[in-house]
Design an enzyme around this catalytic site. Structure first.
Site, PDB file in Angstrom:
ATOM      1  N   THR A 555       0.752  -1.113   0.044  1.00 48.93           N
ATOM      2  CA  THR A 555      -0.135   0.023  -0.109  1.00 48.93           C
ATOM      3  C   THR A 555       0.789   1.526  -0.077  1.00 48.93           C
ATOM      4  O   THR A 555       2.060   1.101   0.017  1.00 48.93           O
ATOM      5  CB  THR A 555      -0.785   0.041   1.376  1.00 48.93           C
ATOM      6  N   LYS A 579       6.871   3.545   0.738  1.00 51.70           N
ATOM      7  CA  LYS A 579       8.196   4.404   1.089  1.00 51.70           C
ATOM      8  C   LYS A 579       7.883   5.307   2.467  1.00 51.70           C
ATOM      9  O   LYS A 579       9.117   5.625   2.972  1.00 51.70           O
ATOM     10  CB  LYS A 579       8.244   5.399  -0.026  1.00 51.70           C
ATOM     11  N   GLU A 606      13.422  -3.196  -1.175  1.00 52.52           N
ATOM     12  CA  GLU A 606      14.126  -2.965  -2.541  1.00 52.52           C
ATOM     13  C   GLU A 606      13.194  -1.891  -3.435  1.00 52.52           C
ATOM     14  O   GLU A 606      13.728  -1.064  -4.111  1.00 52.52           O
ATOM     15  CB  GLU A 606      14.337  -4.160  -3.278  1.00 52.52           C
ATOM     16  N   LEU A 613      14.386  -2.478  -9.979  1.00 53.69           N
ATOM     17  CA  LEU A 613      15.913  -2.262 -10.119  1.00 53.69           C
ATOM     18  C   LEU A 613      16.537  -2.754  -8.778  1.00 53.69           C
ATOM     19  O   LEU A 613      16.189  -2.188  -7.682  1.00 53.69           O
ATOM     20  CB  LEU A 613      16.219  -1.048 -10.744  1.00 53.69           C
ATOM     21  N   GLY A 664      -1.089   5.944 -15.707  1.00 52.69           N
ATOM     22  CA  GLY A 664      -0.726   5.228 -14.471  1.00 52.69           C
ATOM     23  C   GLY A 664       0.484   5.729 -14.002  1.00 52.69           C
ATOM     24  O   GLY A 664       0.856   4.975 -13.041  1.00 52.69           O
ATOM     25  N   LYS A 682      13.049   9.301  -2.274  1.00 54.77           N
ATOM     26  CA  LYS A 682      14.001   8.304  -2.635  1.00 54.77           C
ATOM     27  C   LYS A 682      15.325   8.572  -2.463  1.00 54.77           C
ATOM     28  O   LYS A 682      16.185   7.575  -2.018  1.00 54.77           O
ATOM     29  CB  LYS A 682      13.573   7.728  -4.316  1.00 54.77           C
ATOM     30  N   GLY A 797       5.866   0.797 -12.933  1.00 62.46           N
ATOM     31  CA  GLY A 797       5.198  -0.024 -13.578  1.00 62.46           C
ATOM     32  C   GLY A 797       4.926  -1.240 -12.806  1.00 62.46           C
ATOM     33  O   GLY A 797       5.980  -1.493 -11.901  1.00 62.46           O
TER      34      GLY A 797
END
Ligand code: ADP
Ligand code: ASP
Ligand code: MG
Length: 815
Positions: A555, A579, A606, A613, A664, A682, A797
């Site tokens: 979520t 995050k 990750e 990635l 999206g 990030k 994605g």
């Protein structure tokens, strides 16, 4: 001659008894046999219950008695031919009438002595043996009944009598010498003292009756017929993967049964061992299966651990105090006090400091133990030389057993690692001097988890089961479930991982299935699920207490992120694509990292940076191997990259952002992406993982948005400003064009400082050619000085994000 014993379930009703009779018919063609039978399954418990109720003046005893009557009468009705039925019914009714009178007596005098208990429970075996012998005589002509009480002589310890072996052996052997019948049926469990009063051999004692007979007649084999196909590597009712042990030594069988493998009553082995009579454990309901053969040698020397057993309802008594150090005699007095009061000591450990002695007893005896031990040491306690006896209850013992363990190193290491890895707290440890068993005292609630983990460690093709609990099954979560479904067989075969999804929740509903949710129908099942609640989700996972449990957050919800701590504290690993936790206050992030270490549970995320990635994993490898990050340059927003890659002088900025949202790539509120907050989070996570203590406020965020857009109150207002401020955005594009550059939204980290912002990137730079929604990360480190380590690829994605989560799951499984 052979001795066959049939347990309670094997003779529970007419249908089962018919199976027993079939076995006996075929056996009696080859051998003379003695058949020892238990009471109809459950009867002994019912008899004790009726006795207790009557003693407590509870009229319900009549109901229980009536149940006993019905079971026996029904069995006769179904089993015995019309010709004999009435005679057998008369005899059974006479016995039941006698039982009724004893119960009525108890009701009047309210005293249920052990002697009366034995009198009452003996009816179970006396009735069953009579009915079975009558049924058998219908097809086997030469069959008879013998009351074991006439053969087995004991002392007067009612309910758990000690056999007088010499007289008993003589009685049995002379009886069978004279007897010429092909089959003799005898009641198990019952015996008598020298005053001809009925005694019994302890619960489960029919096995022992059979062993005494087998030993006295020097039988070729003692067969114990029961409801499972042998002695299993662990209790098959608790450990699904357990399997029957083909061959095992007397000592191993004795240890396993002593430590709780109920399939064999512990005293049974001794008489058989003395005369070297093999014991064969067989399944009445699958007579063709091999079963377990117990002999002198056992077999399979290569396998050091033969079985795992456990005893429930254990209490640990600890006697401790400084006054014990160096003073002899404390243990002796402790054990004498326990033994004088018939308290059975199941396990002993002593710390080498002599400062404390720890013994395990059955919970039912712990109160009495406390009383007698505190009385024994009343003087020392009053002088504060030792403390009053400490009692810890609700414990259990698990034991790992095998003759050959002493020749193998590292068994205890493996045992305790398996327990530790599954967060099973070990309260005490004992190892027999023979090194035939290692036992550990654990909490009652951990029994199933401990047995499963140990069984997995010692007996299974090291297939590790991962139990997943997934919150958030929208786009990414749904795809993850699909990927797992497709890959389950591969993982099982190639990585020896059994990945099953045990819990699923969306914002409305949740479902659980301990054996694994059917991933073909999870969506329909979820619709019919329970109402979702974060607390209930956590409580259920904790309650299930499965080994290798993993909580997966798919979520973007802050409340879910707040629950990670609770999971880690229960040693449940956490995998997050959310995050929020890693980019919230530094102290919160640090706490999660610390909890993960302390409770030996992984915390993997990750997908927080660059979707699937391997960004964080690569960074962790650099740091763990001693490298130091000096600088990070990255394009980390798939959505911003999409926007600036498509925006040119032929298109409007407004339309491109709309398109990105429709396809999206942006959050539902595009301001989160366009303001740079997402990218700031990030780079913050990367800086933290590189070992720097940073907070979101420390990250410089130079927005490329005009003031009007930054101040827009709603998403619609925001979109409007993209139109009204179109020239601002065209200027950004033109300037880049003029300088022969591309616009990229860049995150940077240099020597402890981080920033995010829009940059003009020239042709020489690795960012220049970044296409579509790709991400790129450049790590400059002490080892990668001139040329950076570069990670590049699709950074957004659902497929790749799900695949990143899946990667974390596999990493965890291979740990
Ligand atoms: P019976 O009535 O035939 O004497 P028991 O109930 O006394 O049968 O013993 C058989 C039961 O023992 C099995 O049904 C199983 O639940 C339990 N058990 C516990 N540990 C083991 C084990 N290691 N192997 C087989 N059975 C076990
Ligand atoms: N019927 C007795 C019991 O339930 C003895 C036995 O079945 O072995 O304990
Ligand atoms: Mg039994």
């Amino acid at each position: 001659m052979k001795v066959l014993k049939f347990g309670g379930t094997s003779v529970a009703n007419a249908e089962n008894i018919s199976k027993v009779i079939k076995i006996l018919e075929s056996e009696s063609k080859k051998n003379k046999i003695a058949v020892v039978v238990s009471a109809l399954g459950g009867t002994t418990d019912m008899l004790i219950e009726a006795g207790n109720l009557a003693t407590n003046k509870d009229k319900k005893y009549i109901e229980v008695f009536q149940n006993i009557v019905n079971r026996h009468i029904n069995t006769v009705e179904e089993l015995i031919d019309n010709k004999n039925k009435q005679a057998v019914l008369n005899e059974v009714n006479t016995k039941l009438e006698e039982l009724k009178q004893i119960l009525q007596g108890l009701y009047l005098i309210n005293e249920f002595s052990n002697k009366t208990i034995d009198k009452i429970v003996s009816f179970g075996e006396l009735l069953s043996s009579y009915i079975i012998s009558e049924a058998l005589q219908q097809t086997v002509k030469s069959a008879s009944l013998k009351d074991s009480r006439e053969l087995i002589l004991t002392d007067s310890t009612f309910t758990n009598a000690t056999v007088k072996t010499k007289e008993t052996t003589t009685n049995i052997s002379s009886f069978f010498k004279k007897n010429k019948d092909k089959i003799v049926v005898l009641p198990g469990f019952v015996s008598r003292n020298k005053n001809n009063e009925t005694t019994t051999l302890g619960r489960g004692g029919s096995d022992y009756t059979a062993a005494l007979i087998a030993s006295a007649v020097k039988a070729d084999v003692l067969e114990i017929w029961t409801d499972v196909s042998g002695m299993y590597t662990a209790n098959p009712k608790l450990v699904k993967q357990a399997f029957p042990i083909e061959e095992i030594s007397y000592q191993e069988a004795m240890e396993l049964s002593h430590f709780g493998a109920k399939v064999l009553y512990p005293p049974t082995v001794h008489p058989a061992l003395q005369k070297k009579i093999p014991i064969l454990i067989k399944n009445t309901f699958s007579p063709d299966e091999k079963g377990t053969l117990i002999t002198k040698k056992g077999k399979d020397k290569k396998q050091p651990v033969k079985g795992i057993s456990h005893i429930e309802n254990i209490a640990l008594l600890t006697l401790e105090g400084n006054g014990m150090v160096g003073v002899p005699g404390f243990s002796k007095r402790l054990f004498s006090a326990l033994s004088r009061n018939n308290i059975n000591v199941v396990l002993i450990t002593q710390a080498s400091s002599e400062h404390s002695i720890c013994v395990g007893v059955f919970s039912s005896e712990s109160k009495k133990a406390k009383h007698v031990v505190d009385e024994e040491f009343v003087y020392e306690i009053s002088k504060k030389k030792i403390k009053p006896l400490l009692i810890e209850d609700s414990l259990a013992i698990v034991a790992v057993v095998g003759d050959n363990m002493k020749n193998h190193q590292g068994i205890s290491g493996r045992m305790f690692r398996a327990l530790g890895n599954n967060n099973v707290n070990v309260r005490a440890i004992a190892q027999g001097a023979s090194e035939r068993n290692i036992s550990a005292v654990i909490s009652h609630k951990d029994i199933k988890k401990a047995l499963t983990a140990l069984h997995n460690r010692f007996f299974e093709k090291q297939i590790k089961t991962l139990n997943l609990f997934i919150v958030g099954v929208g786009n990414v979560g749904g795809i993850l479930l699909n990927q797992i479904k497709k890959q389950q067989d591969y993982l099982n075969e190639n990585l020896l991982l059994n990945v099953r999804v045990v819990g699923i929740s969306n914002s409305k509903k949740m479902i659980f299935e301990e054996e694994g949710i059917d991933l073909n129908t999870w969506s329909d099942q979820l619709q019919k699920g329970k109402k979702q609640s974060h607390k209930l989700f956590f409580d259920t996972i904790k309650e299930l207490n499965l080994s290798n449990s993993i909580f997966i957050d798919v979520t973007a919800n802050e409340d879910v992120a707040k629950t990670y701590k609770n999971y880690l504290r229960e040693s449940i690993s956490v995998i997050a694509c959310n995050k929020i936790a890693c980019s919230s206050k530094y102290s919160d992030y640090k706490e999660l990292k610390d909890l993960s270490r302390k409770y030996n549970a992984s915390f993997l995320f990750e997908t927080n940076v660059g979707a699937g990635l391997p960004v964080i994993n690569t960074l962790n490898n650099l740091i763990n191997s001693g490298d130091k990050v000096t600088s990070i340059q990255a394009v980390l927003s798939g959505s911003l990259n999409f926007i600036f890659n498509n925006f040119d002088d032929t298109s409007s900025f407004h339309d491109i952002v709309k398109q990105a949202q429709e396809e999206g790539y942006t959050e539902p509120d595009p301001r989160i992406d366009l303001s740079g907050v997402d990218v700031a989070r990030k780079i913050l996570i990367l800086a933290r993982e590189a070992g720097y203590k940073l907070d979101l406020k420390d990250i410089k965020n130079q927005s490329f948005l005009p003031k009007e857009s930054l101040e827009a109150k709603t998403v619609d207002d925001f979109y409007n400003t993209l139109k009204t401020e179109a020239s601002h955005f065209s200027e950004l594009y033109k300037s880049a064009q003029n300088n022969d550059c591309q616009l990229k939204y860049v995150a940077e980290f240099n020597n402890g400082k981080a920033s995010v912002g829009l940059k003009e990137i020239d042709k020489e730079h690795p960012f220049y050619n970044l296409k579509g929604k790709d991400n790129i990360v450049l790590f400059f480190t002490e080892r990668y000085t001139e040329q950076p380590l570069i990670i590049k690829g699709a950074g957004a994605g659902a497929e790749v994000t799900a695949s990143g989560l899946f990667g974390d799951i596999i990493t965890l499984g291979r740990n």
